[in-house]
Design a protein around this motif. Structure first.
Motif, PDB file in Angstrom:
ATOM      1  N   GLN A  67      26.399  -8.522  40.661  1.00 20.14           N
ATOM      2  CA  GLN A  67      24.969  -8.511  40.976  1.00 20.14           C
ATOM      3  C   GLN A  67      24.151  -7.810  39.889  1.00 20.14           C
ATOM      4  O   GLN A  67      23.066  -8.251  39.518  1.00 20.14           O
ATOM      5  CB  GLN A  67      24.753  -7.797  42.322  1.00 20.14           C
ATOM      6  CG  GLN A  67      25.466  -8.430  43.505  1.00 20.14           C
ATOM      7  CD  GLN A  67      24.681  -9.588  44.087  1.00 20.14           C
ATOM      8  OE1 GLN A  67      24.457 -10.602  43.416  1.00 20.14           O
ATOM      9  NE2 GLN A  67      24.273  -9.455  45.337  1.00 20.14           N
ATOM     10  N   GLY A 106      21.507  -9.560  48.588  1.00 20.27           N
ATOM     11  CA  GLY A 106      22.720  -8.790  48.398  1.00 20.27           C
ATOM     12  C   GLY A 106      23.446  -8.503  49.687  1.00 20.27           C
ATOM     13  O   GLY A 106      23.303  -9.219  50.680  1.00 20.27           O
ATOM     14  N   GLY A 110      21.632  -3.830  52.319  1.00 23.91           N
ATOM     15  CA  GLY A 110      20.287  -4.041  51.779  1.00 23.91           C
ATOM     16  C   GLY A 110      19.890  -3.095  50.675  1.00 23.91           C
ATOM     17  O   GLY A 110      18.759  -3.105  50.222  1.00 23.91           O
ATOM     18  N   GLY A 111      20.806  -2.237  50.206  1.00 21.22           N
ATOM     19  CA  GLY A 111      20.457  -1.274  49.181  1.00 21.22           C
ATOM     20  C   GLY A 111      20.635  -1.818  47.780  1.00 21.22           C
ATOM     21  O   GLY A 111      20.979  -2.967  47.566  1.00 21.22           O
ATOM     22  N   ALA A 112      20.379  -0.943  46.811  1.00 16.88           N
ATOM     23  CA  ALA A 112      20.490  -1.334  45.413  1.00 16.88           C
ATOM     24  C   ALA A 112      21.805  -0.851  44.816  1.00 16.88           C
ATOM     25  O   ALA A 112      21.906  -0.650  43.612  1.00 16.88           O
ATOM     26  CB  ALA A 112      19.312  -0.774  44.618  1.00 16.88           C
ATOM     27  N   GLY A 116      23.957  -4.757  45.863  1.00 20.05           N
ATOM     28  CA  GLY A 116      22.532  -5.047  45.989  1.00 20.05           C
ATOM     29  C   GLY A 116      22.115  -6.252  45.179  1.00 20.05           C
ATOM     30  O   GLY A 116      22.557  -6.446  44.042  1.00 20.05           O
ATOM     31  N   PRO A 120      16.374  -5.740  46.030  1.00  9.71           N
ATOM     32  CA  PRO A 120      16.456  -4.277  45.999  1.00  9.71           C
ATOM     33  C   PRO A 120      16.467  -3.697  44.593  1.00  9.71           C
ATOM     34  O   PRO A 120      15.895  -2.621  44.362  1.00  9.71           O
ATOM     35  CB  PRO A 120      17.764  -3.972  46.747  1.00  9.71           C
ATOM     36  CG  PRO A 120      18.515  -5.242  46.799  1.00  9.71           C
ATOM     37  CD  PRO A 120      17.514  -6.330  46.765  1.00  9.71           C
ATOM     38  N   ARG A 121      17.059  -4.388  43.640  1.00  7.82           N
ATOM     39  CA  ARG A 121      17.071  -3.888  42.268  1.00  7.82           C
ATOM     40  C   ARG A 121      15.675  -3.961  41.652  1.00  7.82           C
ATOM     41  O   ARG A 121      15.252  -3.043  40.933  1.00  7.82           O
ATOM     42  CB  ARG A 121      18.078  -4.682  41.429  1.00  7.82           C
ATOM     43  CG  ARG A 121      19.518  -4.436  41.839  1.00  7.82           C
ATOM     44  CD  ARG A 121      20.509  -5.282  41.053  1.00  7.82           C
ATOM     45  NE  ARG A 121      21.832  -5.150  41.631  1.00  7.82           N
ATOM     46  CZ  ARG A 121      22.671  -4.143  41.363  1.00  7.82           C
ATOM     47  NH1 ARG A 121      22.318  -3.210  40.505  1.00  7.82           N
ATOM     48  NH2 ARG A 121      23.866  -4.096  41.937  1.00  7.82           N
ATOM     49  N   LEU A 234      12.469  -1.689  51.313  1.00  9.46           N
ATOM     50  CA  LEU A 234      13.749  -2.279  51.711  1.00  9.46           C
ATOM     51  C   LEU A 234      13.932  -2.223  53.222  1.00  9.46           C
ATOM     52  O   LEU A 234      14.475  -3.147  53.831  1.00  9.46           O
ATOM     53  CB  LEU A 234      14.895  -1.554  51.017  1.00  9.46           C
ATOM     54  CG  LEU A 234      15.094  -1.902  49.534  1.00  9.46           C
ATOM     55  CD1 LEU A 234      16.114  -0.965  48.904  1.00  9.46           C
ATOM     56  CD2 LEU A 234      15.526  -3.344  49.376  1.00  9.46           C
TER      57      LEU A 234
END
Length: 406
Positions: A67, A106, A110-112, A116, A120-121, A234
């Motif tokens: 990702q 992702g 749901g985080g970076a 991710g 999120p990024r 997010l």
């Protein structure tokens, strides 16, 4: 004293839609089917083969690209452009089960982090860069004020910290401030739903109309809640995603049955002192929109085994994607390019989807299309169709404009 700003109207810059391909890995139940797609050397690759056909794109990501690599190569430059005042669009297209939602959003957290996706990024980059600009502007203003023997200004970190844009107590003379709002729309059939609010029969019907200032389509009645950080954005996206229509088919247990369109509205205000003047300043305002589009996947009924409502949804999805294909073909027509911008008919109004994407396809956005494909032999026809579709999109010329008032 602040001098009145005047709207700048820079000349649009012509730029092609950038098209990248992401080949997902074979799933456990596909391991016996073999692979029909291969990225060609050298690395990083720009070409691939699918059966006897060969295609060239702006970038080809194989199954081993994570990702982070997809975002850094394909989307990070678009994020930087958006922060300079350009509108931007990321569009994910592919058959059902090809990894579009995974690429855009992702992993389920749901985080970076490692899993991710693009959204999120991008959010993390947007807010971190805005905060860097705010701190740098505050530090520069404080230094200048000290040199002139003035009072200490807020540095954005201590007890004099300045509230963010949109706060009622935010000082009007802050050297740099910003606001970010998020819109999350779902296109289900030909109905537009605002996913930032709970579904209810009393929700008003959303309609599309053209903005009187720039001619771009906008959705009237949709909410755009302010978000103060990547984390809050997010969290809102996760809540909205749970309201999106999904359903199981023979090809995908969690198939998206609607198109999702997330839009960041970013406003940056920078106040700059006029040299040689007594207390005068100018105000520069950048306004940009960042579209993230997760299209529902194309599917064939004989493979999805859809019936009843799922069959109707599939028909609606394919109809909308057919119109999108017609728009891409019309925009990529070489005769249209030779005749100049505005020549030839483009059927944007044949679908609400194409109306909403008008800025990113032939409009004033900078656009990246991510074509997601399955390498499985069983998906050969769908993958070949997707790549032909994406290949036509490379011929589209947008006319990006930097949206700055100064």
């Amino acid at each position: 004293m602040t001098r009145a700003s005047t709207a700048s109207t820079p000349e649009p810059s012509s730029c092609s839609v950038r098209v990248v391909v992401r080949i997902r890995c074979l799933l456990s139940h596909e391991n016996n089917s073999g692979s029909c797609i291969a990225a060609l050397p050298p690395h990083p690759s720009v070409a691939l083969t699918v059966g006897p056909a060969r295609f060239t794109f702006d970038r080809v990501f194989g199954p081993d690209t994570g990702q982070k690599g997809v975002y850094a190569d394909a989307v990070a430059p678009l994020t930087a452009s958006c922060l300079e005042g350009y509108n931007a669009t990321v569009l994910a297209y592919g058959q059902t089960g090809s990894g579009k939602t995974h690429t855009v959003l992702g992993s389920s957290d749901g985080g970076a982090g490692e899993g991710g996706g693009i959204v999120p990024r991008a959010l993390t980059d947007v807010f971190s860069q805005l905060e860097i600009r705010r701190r740098e502007a505050a530090t520069a203003a404080e230094t200048e004020n000290r040199e002139e023997g003035g009072e200490e200004l807020d540095d954005g970190n201590g007890e004099n910290s300045q509230p963010r844009e949109g706060d009622a107590s935010s000082p009007s003379d802050a050297p740099f401030s910003y606001s970010v709002c998020l819109q999350f729309l779902e296109l289900y059939g030909e109905e537009i739903h605002d996913l930032t609010i709970p579904p209810s029969p009393s929700n008003r019907k959303l309609i599309i109309r053209e903005n009187a200032d720039n001619g771009e389509p906008e959705v009237v009645g949709a909410e755009s809640p302010a978000v103060a950080s990547a984390a809050s954005a997010l969290l809102l996206i996760q809540k909205c995603a749970l309201r999106r229509v999904t359903g199981a088919t023979a090809m995908n247990e969690g198939s998206s049955r609607s198109h999702a369109i997330m839009v960041l509205h970013i406003v940056q205000r920078r106040r700059m002192a006029v040299r040689g003047s007594s207390g005068e300043s100018t105000l520069e305002v950048k306004r940009s929109k960042y579209y993230f589009v997760d299209l529902a996947g194309s599917e064939r009924q004989k493979r999805s085994m859809a019936e009843g409502l799922r069959l109707k949804e599939g028909i609606d999805i394919n109809r909308g994607l057919l119109v999108l294909g017609n728009v891409i073909s019309a925009l990529g027509d070489e005769s249209r390019h030779r005749a100049g911008r505005g020549a030839g008919f483009v059927p944007y109004r044949d679908s609400k989807l194409t109306r909403l994407l008008q800025g990113g396809l032939g409009g004033n956005h900078r656009t990246v299309m991510v074509a997601c494909v399955s390498p499985a032999e069983s998906n050969f026809e769908e993958s070949l169709s997707c790549l032909r579709y994406a290949n036509r999109a490379r011929n589209i010329k947008n006319h990006a404009v930097r949206n700055v008032d100064e």
